[in-house]
Motif scaffolding. Structure first.
Motif, PDB file in Angstrom:
ATOM      1  N   TYR A 194       0.848  -1.189   0.000  1.00 48.10           N
ATOM      2  CA  TYR A 194       0.000   0.000   0.000  1.00 48.10           C
ATOM      3  C   TYR A 194       0.883   1.238   0.000  1.00 48.10           C
ATOM      4  CZ  TYR A 194      -3.635  -3.286   1.541  1.00 48.10           C
ATOM      5  OH  TYR A 194      -4.502  -4.331   1.636  1.00 48.10           O
ATOM      6  N   ASP A 195       0.297   2.359  -0.443  1.00 51.18           N
ATOM      7  CA  ASP A 195       1.050   3.606  -0.448  1.00 51.18           C
ATOM      8  C   ASP A 195       1.051   4.279   0.916  1.00 51.18           C
ATOM      9  OD1 ASP A 195      -1.574   4.406  -0.290  1.00 51.18           O
ATOM     10  OD2 ASP A 195      -1.488   5.826  -1.959  1.00 51.18           O
ATOM     11  N   GLY A 196       0.360   3.697   1.865  1.00 50.61           N
ATOM     12  CA  GLY A 196       0.272   4.263   3.200  1.00 50.61           C
ATOM     13  C   GLY A 196      -1.081   3.954   3.814  1.00 50.61           C
ATOM     14  N   SER A 207     -11.983   4.880  -3.268  1.00 47.19           N
ATOM     15  CA  SER A 207     -10.886   5.806  -2.985  1.00 47.19           C
ATOM     16  C   SER A 207     -11.242   6.626  -1.760  1.00 47.19           C
ATOM     17  CB  SER A 207     -10.625   6.736  -4.179  1.00 47.19           C
ATOM     18  OG  SER A 207     -11.742   7.592  -4.398  1.00 47.19           O
ATOM     19  N   SER A 208     -10.289   7.408  -1.298  1.00 47.02           N
ATOM     20  CA  SER A 208     -10.556   8.347  -0.219  1.00 47.02           C
ATOM     21  C   SER A 208      -9.692   9.574  -0.461  1.00 47.02           C
ATOM     22  CB  SER A 208     -10.255   7.726   1.145  1.00 47.02           C
ATOM     23  OG  SER A 208      -8.891   7.386   1.242  1.00 47.02           O
ATOM     24  N   PHE A 209      -9.843  10.566   0.392  1.00 47.92           N
ATOM     25  CA  PHE A 209      -9.146  11.832   0.213  1.00 47.92           C
ATOM     26  C   PHE A 209      -8.397  12.176   1.492  1.00 47.92           C
ATOM     27  CE2 PHE A 209     -12.924  11.706  -2.371  1.00 47.92           C
ATOM     28  CZ  PHE A 209     -12.487  12.132  -3.617  1.00 47.92           C
ATOM     29  N   MET A 210      -7.226  12.758   1.338  1.00 48.64           N
ATOM     30  CA  MET A 210      -6.422  13.165   2.486  1.00 48.64           C
ATOM     31  C   MET A 210      -6.663  14.641   2.782  1.00 48.64           C
ATOM     32  SD  MET A 210      -2.272  13.206   3.031  1.00 48.64           S
ATOM     33  CE  MET A 210      -2.066  11.432   2.871  1.00 48.64           C
ATOM     34  N   THR A 233      -2.146  12.073  -3.809  1.00 51.79           N
ATOM     35  CA  THR A 233      -1.141  12.138  -2.735  1.00 51.79           C
ATOM     36  C   THR A 233       0.122  11.352  -3.112  1.00 51.79           C
ATOM     37  OG1 THR A 233      -2.367  10.358  -1.617  1.00 51.79           O
ATOM     38  CG2 THR A 233      -2.742  12.615  -0.854  1.00 51.79           C
ATOM     39  N   HIS A 234       0.152  10.077  -2.778  1.00 53.68           N
ATOM     40  CA  HIS A 234       1.398   9.321  -2.897  1.00 53.68           C
ATOM     41  C   HIS A 234       1.578   8.714  -4.290  1.00 53.68           C
ATOM     42  CE1 HIS A 234       0.883   9.109   1.670  1.00 53.68           C
ATOM     43  NE2 HIS A 234       1.852   9.971   1.401  1.00 53.68           N
ATOM     44  N   VAL A 235       1.758   9.579  -5.258  1.00 54.15           N
ATOM     45  CA  VAL A 235       2.081   9.176  -6.627  1.00 54.15           C
ATOM     46  C   VAL A 235       3.159  10.126  -7.144  1.00 54.15           C
ATOM     47  CG1 VAL A 235      -0.226   8.247  -7.096  1.00 54.15           C
ATOM     48  CG2 VAL A 235       0.268  10.642  -7.632  1.00 54.15           C
ATOM     49  N   SER A 236       3.808   9.727  -8.249  1.00 57.36           N
ATOM     50  CA  SER A 236       4.815  10.606  -8.843  1.00 57.36           C
ATOM     51  C   SER A 236       4.161  11.892  -9.334  1.00 57.36           C
ATOM     52  CB  SER A 236       5.500   9.895 -10.012  1.00 57.36           C
ATOM     53  OG  SER A 236       4.603   9.770 -11.108  1.00 57.36           O
ATOM     54  N   HIS A 278       0.526  16.079  -3.774  1.00 59.71           N
ATOM     55  CA  HIS A 278       1.045  15.913  -2.423  1.00 59.71           C
ATOM     56  C   HIS A 278       1.806  17.134  -1.899  1.00 59.71           C
ATOM     57  CE1 HIS A 278       3.842  14.461   0.700  1.00 59.71           C
ATOM     58  NE2 HIS A 278       2.981  13.483   0.942  1.00 59.71           N
ATOM     59  N   ASP A 279       2.925  17.465  -2.541  1.00 60.69           N
ATOM     60  CA  ASP A 279       3.762  18.517  -1.987  1.00 60.69           C
ATOM     61  C   ASP A 279       3.130  19.896  -2.086  1.00 60.69           C
ATOM     62  OD1 ASP A 279       5.526  16.503  -1.488  1.00 60.69           O
ATOM     63  OD2 ASP A 279       7.212  17.365  -2.585  1.00 60.69           O
ATOM     64  N   GLN A 280       2.259  20.101  -3.048  1.00 54.88           N
ATOM     65  CA  GLN A 280       1.590  21.397  -3.156  1.00 54.88           C
ATOM     66  C   GLN A 280       0.767  21.676  -1.906  1.00 54.88           C
ATOM     67  OE1 GLN A 280      -2.008  22.292  -5.583  1.00 54.88           O
ATOM     68  NE2 GLN A 280      -0.598  23.394  -6.924  1.00 54.88           N
TER      69      GLN A 280
END
Length: 315
Positions: free
Chosen positions: A118-120, A133-136, A150-153, A249-251
Protein backbone atom coordinates in the motif's frame (compact mmCIF):
# COMPACT_ATOMS: atom_id res chain seq x y z
CA UNK A 1 -14.92 4.66 22.22
CA UNK A 2 -11.97 5.90 20.17
CA UNK A 3 -9.44 3.39 18.88
CA UNK A 4 -5.73 4.20 18.70
CA UNK A 5 -3.58 2.04 16.44
CA UNK A 6 0.03 1.80 17.58
CA UNK A 7 1.61 2.03 14.14
CA UNK A 8 5.03 0.48 13.67
CA UNK A 9 6.09 -0.77 17.13
CA UNK A 10 9.72 0.02 16.31
CA UNK A 11 8.85 3.69 15.81
CA UNK A 12 7.72 6.42 18.17
CA UNK A 13 4.11 5.21 18.25
CA UNK A 14 4.31 3.37 21.60
CA UNK A 15 6.02 6.34 23.26
CA UNK A 16 3.64 9.04 22.10
CA UNK A 17 0.62 6.87 22.97
CA UNK A 18 1.94 6.33 26.49
CA UNK A 19 2.67 10.05 26.89
CA UNK A 20 -0.78 11.12 25.69
CA UNK A 21 -2.68 8.58 27.77
CA UNK A 22 -0.59 9.27 30.86
CA UNK A 23 -1.46 12.97 30.66
CA UNK A 24 -5.21 12.26 30.68
CA UNK A 25 -7.45 11.99 33.74
CA UNK A 26 -8.21 8.31 34.42
CA UNK A 27 -11.89 8.75 33.55
CA UNK A 28 -11.06 10.23 30.14
CA UNK A 29 -8.57 7.43 29.46
CA UNK A 30 -11.40 4.90 29.62
CA UNK A 31 -12.74 6.25 26.32
CA UNK A 32 -9.75 4.90 24.37
CA UNK A 33 -8.77 1.44 23.18
CA UNK A 34 -5.24 0.79 21.93
CA UNK A 35 -4.72 -1.64 19.06
CA UNK A 36 -1.17 -2.88 19.53
CA UNK A 37 0.93 -4.91 21.88
CA UNK A 38 1.20 -4.45 25.63
CA UNK A 39 4.86 -5.48 25.46
CA UNK A 40 5.77 -2.45 23.32
CA UNK A 41 3.70 -0.12 25.49
CA UNK A 42 5.45 -1.50 28.57
CA UNK A 43 8.85 -1.04 26.91
CA UNK A 44 7.96 2.58 26.17
CA UNK A 45 6.77 3.14 29.74
CA UNK A 46 10.04 1.69 31.06
CA UNK A 47 11.86 4.42 29.14
CA UNK A 48 9.45 7.26 29.98
CA UNK A 49 8.53 6.45 33.60
CA UNK A 50 5.22 8.31 33.40
CA UNK A 51 3.58 6.13 36.03
CA UNK A 52 0.94 4.92 33.60
CA UNK A 53 -0.44 1.50 34.53
CA UNK A 54 -0.17 -0.42 31.26
CA UNK A 55 -2.12 -3.36 32.70
CA UNK A 56 -5.12 -1.09 33.33
CA UNK A 57 -5.37 0.11 29.72
CA UNK A 58 -7.99 -1.17 27.27
CA UNK A 59 -5.67 -2.89 24.77
CA UNK A 60 -6.63 -5.07 21.84
CA UNK A 61 -3.41 -7.03 22.18
CA UNK A 62 -1.80 -8.48 19.06
CA UNK A 63 1.47 -10.15 19.98
CA UNK A 64 4.64 -9.94 17.87
CA UNK A 65 7.11 -12.85 17.62
CA UNK A 66 10.09 -12.03 19.82
CA UNK A 67 8.42 -8.97 21.33
CA UNK A 68 9.09 -6.33 22.28
CA UNK A 69 10.79 -5.36 19.05
CA UNK A 70 13.87 -3.13 19.36
CA UNK A 71 13.11 0.53 18.78
CA UNK A 72 14.52 2.33 15.77
CA UNK A 73 15.13 -0.63 13.44
CA UNK A 74 13.21 -1.39 10.27
CA UNK A 75 11.81 -4.91 10.51
CA UNK A 76 9.16 -6.75 8.48
CA UNK A 77 7.63 -7.83 11.79
CA UNK A 78 6.81 -4.20 12.41
CA UNK A 79 5.12 -3.94 9.03
CA UNK A 80 3.05 -7.03 9.71
CA UNK A 81 2.18 -5.78 13.18
CA UNK A 82 0.98 -2.34 12.08
CA UNK A 83 -1.15 -3.90 9.35
CA UNK A 84 -2.71 -6.25 11.92
CA UNK A 85 -3.47 -3.38 14.30
CA UNK A 86 -5.18 -1.37 11.57
CA UNK A 87 -7.09 -4.38 10.26
CA UNK A 88 -8.47 -5.14 13.72
CA UNK A 89 -9.43 -1.51 14.33
CA UNK A 90 -11.19 -1.25 10.97
CA UNK A 91 -13.23 -4.37 11.74
CA UNK A 92 -14.31 -2.89 15.06
CA UNK A 93 -15.10 0.48 13.46
CA UNK A 94 -17.16 -1.16 10.70
CA UNK A 95 -19.06 -3.11 13.37
CA UNK A 96 -19.69 0.01 15.47
CA UNK A 97 -17.59 -1.12 18.43
CA UNK A 98 -15.45 2.02 18.16
CA UNK A 99 -16.52 5.33 16.66
CA UNK A 100 -13.22 6.71 15.31
CA UNK A 101 -9.72 5.41 14.59
CA UNK A 102 -6.73 7.58 15.45
CA UNK A 103 -3.54 6.19 13.94
CA UNK A 104 0.08 6.45 15.06
CA UNK A 105 2.64 6.41 12.22
CA UNK A 106 3.50 3.41 10.06
CA UNK A 107 6.66 2.80 8.06
CA UNK A 108 5.87 2.17 4.39
CA UNK A 109 9.11 0.26 3.79
CA UNK A 110 8.40 -2.13 6.67
CA UNK A 111 4.79 -2.49 5.54
CA UNK A 112 5.84 -3.47 2.02
CA UNK A 113 8.61 -5.74 3.34
CA UNK A 114 5.86 -7.64 5.15
CA UNK A 115 4.02 -8.13 1.86
CA UNK A 116 1.37 -5.42 2.30
CA UNK A 117 1.77 -3.25 -0.77
CA UNK A 118 0.00 0.00 0.00
CA UNK A 119 1.05 3.61 -0.45
CA UNK A 120 0.27 4.26 3.20
CA UNK A 121 -2.67 4.46 5.57
CA UNK A 122 -5.02 6.07 3.06
CA UNK A 123 -4.79 3.33 0.44
CA UNK A 124 -4.83 0.60 3.07
CA UNK A 125 -7.97 1.95 4.71
CA UNK A 126 -9.72 2.29 1.36
CA UNK A 127 -8.90 -1.35 0.60
CA UNK A 128 -9.92 -2.67 4.02
CA UNK A 129 -13.26 -0.83 3.91
CA UNK A 130 -14.00 -1.72 0.29
CA UNK A 131 -13.92 1.92 -0.76
CA UNK A 132 -13.04 2.98 -4.29
CA UNK A 133 -10.89 5.81 -2.98
CA UNK A 134 -10.56 8.35 -0.22
CA UNK A 135 -9.15 11.83 0.21
CA UNK A 136 -6.42 13.17 2.49
CA UNK A 137 -7.38 16.26 4.46
CA UNK A 138 -4.75 18.07 6.50
CA UNK A 139 -6.43 20.28 9.06
CA UNK A 140 -5.03 22.89 11.41
CA UNK A 141 -6.19 26.01 13.23
CA UNK A 142 -5.69 28.43 10.32
CA UNK A 143 -5.14 26.30 7.23
CA UNK A 144 -7.01 23.28 5.85
CA UNK A 145 -5.96 21.41 2.70
CA UNK A 146 -7.50 18.43 0.89
CA UNK A 147 -5.62 16.69 -1.90
CA UNK A 148 -6.65 15.59 -5.38
CA UNK A 149 -3.76 13.08 -5.31
CA UNK A 150 -1.14 12.14 -2.73
CA UNK A 151 1.40 9.32 -2.90
CA UNK A 152 2.08 9.18 -6.63
CA UNK A 153 4.82 10.61 -8.84
CA UNK A 154 4.45 14.18 -10.01
CA UNK A 155 3.93 12.90 -13.55
CA UNK A 156 1.07 10.68 -12.40
CA UNK A 157 -0.34 13.48 -10.24
CA UNK A 158 -0.72 15.69 -13.30
CA UNK A 159 -2.59 12.91 -15.08
CA UNK A 160 -4.91 12.49 -12.07
CA UNK A 161 -5.99 16.14 -12.07
CA UNK A 162 -9.08 15.33 -14.13
CA UNK A 163 -12.34 17.23 -13.98
CA UNK A 164 -14.01 14.23 -12.34
CA UNK A 165 -11.37 13.80 -9.62
CA UNK A 166 -11.10 17.51 -8.86
CA UNK A 167 -14.90 17.76 -8.60
CA UNK A 168 -15.01 14.70 -6.33
CA UNK A 169 -12.38 16.29 -4.08
CA UNK A 170 -14.34 19.55 -3.85
CA UNK A 171 -17.51 17.64 -2.97
CA UNK A 172 -15.71 15.57 -0.32
CA UNK A 173 -14.21 18.62 1.37
CA UNK A 174 -17.52 20.48 1.27
CA UNK A 175 -19.38 17.52 2.78
CA UNK A 176 -16.82 17.16 5.57
CA UNK A 177 -17.26 20.76 6.69
CA UNK A 178 -21.04 20.54 6.37
CA UNK A 179 -20.91 17.67 8.85
CA UNK A 180 -19.90 20.20 11.50
CA UNK A 181 -22.59 22.64 10.45
CA UNK A 182 -20.19 24.83 8.47
CA UNK A 183 -20.45 26.05 4.88
CA UNK A 184 -16.84 26.26 3.73
CA UNK A 185 -15.35 28.81 1.37
CA UNK A 186 -13.28 26.63 -0.92
CA UNK A 187 -10.37 27.70 -3.12
CA UNK A 188 -9.12 25.31 -5.78
CA UNK A 189 -5.39 25.68 -6.40
CA UNK A 190 -4.14 25.77 -9.95
CA UNK A 191 -1.87 23.03 -11.25
CA UNK A 192 0.49 25.06 -13.42
CA UNK A 193 2.37 28.31 -12.64
CA UNK A 194 -0.14 31.18 -12.74
CA UNK A 195 -2.84 28.61 -13.63
CA UNK A 196 -1.23 28.13 -17.04
CA UNK A 197 -1.26 31.82 -18.00
CA UNK A 198 -3.90 31.29 -20.68
CA UNK A 199 -2.22 28.17 -22.02
CA UNK A 200 1.37 29.46 -22.10
CA UNK A 201 2.43 27.17 -19.24
CA UNK A 202 -0.01 24.30 -19.75
CA UNK A 203 -3.69 23.82 -20.50
CA UNK A 204 -4.79 21.60 -17.61
CA UNK A 205 -6.18 24.47 -15.52
CA UNK A 206 -8.50 25.68 -18.27
CA UNK A 207 -9.35 22.25 -19.64
CA UNK A 208 -9.89 20.25 -16.44
CA UNK A 209 -9.86 22.29 -13.23
CA UNK A 210 -12.02 25.27 -14.23
CA UNK A 211 -14.90 23.01 -15.41
CA UNK A 212 -14.83 21.16 -12.07
CA UNK A 213 -15.13 24.45 -10.18
CA UNK A 214 -17.99 25.55 -12.44
CA UNK A 215 -19.86 22.29 -11.80
CA UNK A 216 -19.32 22.59 -8.04
CA UNK A 217 -20.71 26.12 -8.08
CA UNK A 218 -23.72 24.90 -10.08
CA UNK A 219 -24.34 22.44 -7.23
CA UNK A 220 -24.39 25.27 -4.69
CA UNK A 221 -20.86 24.77 -3.36
CA UNK A 222 -18.99 27.97 -2.50
CA UNK A 223 -15.89 27.25 -4.61
CA UNK A 224 -13.59 29.50 -6.62
CA UNK A 225 -10.67 28.76 -8.90
CA UNK A 226 -8.38 27.75 -10.18
CA UNK A 227 -6.40 30.17 -8.02
CA UNK A 228 -2.62 30.47 -8.49
CA UNK A 229 -0.97 28.16 -5.98
CA UNK A 230 1.72 30.70 -5.10
CA UNK A 231 -0.86 32.99 -3.45
CA UNK A 232 -3.82 30.82 -2.47
CA UNK A 233 -2.30 29.44 0.74
CA UNK A 234 -1.37 32.87 2.06
CA UNK A 235 -4.91 34.06 1.35
CA UNK A 236 -6.39 31.04 3.11
CA UNK A 237 -4.05 31.46 6.10
CA UNK A 238 -5.17 35.09 6.38
CA UNK A 239 -8.82 34.03 6.47
CA UNK A 240 -10.10 34.37 2.90
CA UNK A 241 -10.82 30.64 2.51
CA UNK A 242 -11.68 27.77 4.83
CA UNK A 243 -10.32 25.01 2.62
CA UNK A 244 -7.82 24.73 -0.22
CA UNK A 245 -7.97 21.97 -2.83
CA UNK A 246 -4.34 20.97 -3.50
CA UNK A 247 -3.64 19.26 -6.80
CA UNK A 248 -0.83 17.01 -5.53
CA UNK A 249 1.04 15.91 -2.42
CA UNK A 250 3.76 18.52 -1.99
CA UNK A 251 1.59 21.40 -3.16
CA UNK A 252 -0.57 20.81 -0.09
CA UNK A 253 1.89 19.37 2.41
CA UNK A 254 4.61 22.00 2.21
CA UNK A 255 2.50 25.01 3.27
CA UNK A 256 0.67 23.26 6.08
CA UNK A 257 3.87 21.74 7.47
CA UNK A 258 5.40 25.20 7.43
CA UNK A 259 2.63 26.79 9.50
CA UNK A 260 1.42 23.83 11.62
CA UNK A 261 4.22 21.28 11.74
CA UNK A 262 3.41 19.96 15.23
CA UNK A 263 -0.35 20.44 15.22
CA UNK A 264 -1.76 19.50 11.78
CA UNK A 265 -4.00 16.43 11.76
CA UNK A 266 -4.38 14.03 8.84
CA UNK A 267 -8.02 13.06 8.23
CA UNK A 268 -9.26 10.41 5.79
CA UNK A 269 -12.36 11.74 4.04
CA UNK A 270 -14.75 9.64 1.98
CA UNK A 271 -14.48 6.36 3.88
CA UNK A 272 -17.41 4.60 5.58
CA UNK A 273 -15.52 4.92 8.87
CA UNK A 274 -13.81 7.86 10.58
CA UNK A 275 -10.05 8.01 10.81
CA UNK A 276 -7.57 10.72 11.70
CA UNK A 277 -3.86 10.57 12.32
CA UNK A 278 -0.72 12.31 13.38
CA UNK A 279 0.97 14.06 10.47
CA UNK A 280 4.48 12.72 11.03
CA UNK A 281 6.43 9.52 10.48
CA UNK A 282 7.85 6.75 12.63
CA UNK A 283 11.03 8.73 13.43
CA UNK A 284 13.25 5.67 13.82
CA UNK A 285 16.19 7.99 14.54
CA UNK A 286 14.72 9.05 17.90
CA UNK A 287 12.50 6.05 18.71
CA UNK A 288 13.22 4.56 22.11
CA UNK A 289 15.01 7.65 23.40
CA UNK A 290 12.03 9.11 25.24
CA UNK A 291 12.21 12.45 23.43
CA UNK A 292 9.42 12.09 20.86
CA UNK A 293 6.75 14.78 21.27
CA UNK A 294 3.11 13.73 21.66
CA UNK A 295 1.71 17.17 20.75
CA UNK A 296 0.55 15.99 17.33
CA UNK A 297 -1.13 12.89 18.76
CA UNK A 298 -2.93 15.05 21.31
CA UNK A 299 -4.35 17.13 18.45
CA UNK A 300 -5.31 13.98 16.54
CA UNK A 301 -7.14 12.58 19.56
CA UNK A 302 -8.95 15.89 20.04
CA UNK A 303 -10.06 15.84 16.40
CA UNK A 304 -11.14 12.21 16.80
CA UNK A 305 -13.35 13.30 19.69
CA UNK A 306 -14.81 16.03 17.47
CA UNK A 307 -15.62 13.44 14.79
CA UNK A 308 -17.22 11.18 17.38
CA UNK A 309 -19.40 14.07 18.54
CA UNK A 310 -20.65 14.64 14.97
CA UNK A 311 -21.46 11.15 13.60
CA UNK A 312 -21.60 10.54 9.87
CA UNK A 313 -25.00 10.85 8.23
CA UNK A 314 -26.44 7.49 7.12
CA UNK A 315 -25.29 6.49 3.64
Amino acid sequence: MIGITMGDPAGVGPEIIVKSLAAMPAAERQGFRVYGTRASLAAAEAILNTGLDIAALDVHNIAIPGEPMPFGKLDPRGGEACFSYIEAAVKDAMAGRISVIATAPINKAALNAAGHHYDGHTGMLASLTGSKSSFMLLTSERLNVIHVSTHVSLKDAIARATTERVLATIRAGHAHFRRFGETPRIAVAGLNPHCGEGGLFGTEDDAHIAPAVAQARAEGINAVGPVPADTVYHRAYEGAFDLVIAQYHDQGHIPIKLVAFDTAVNVSVGLPIDRCSVDHGTAFDIAGKGIAKNINLDHALAYAARLAAHPKAPA
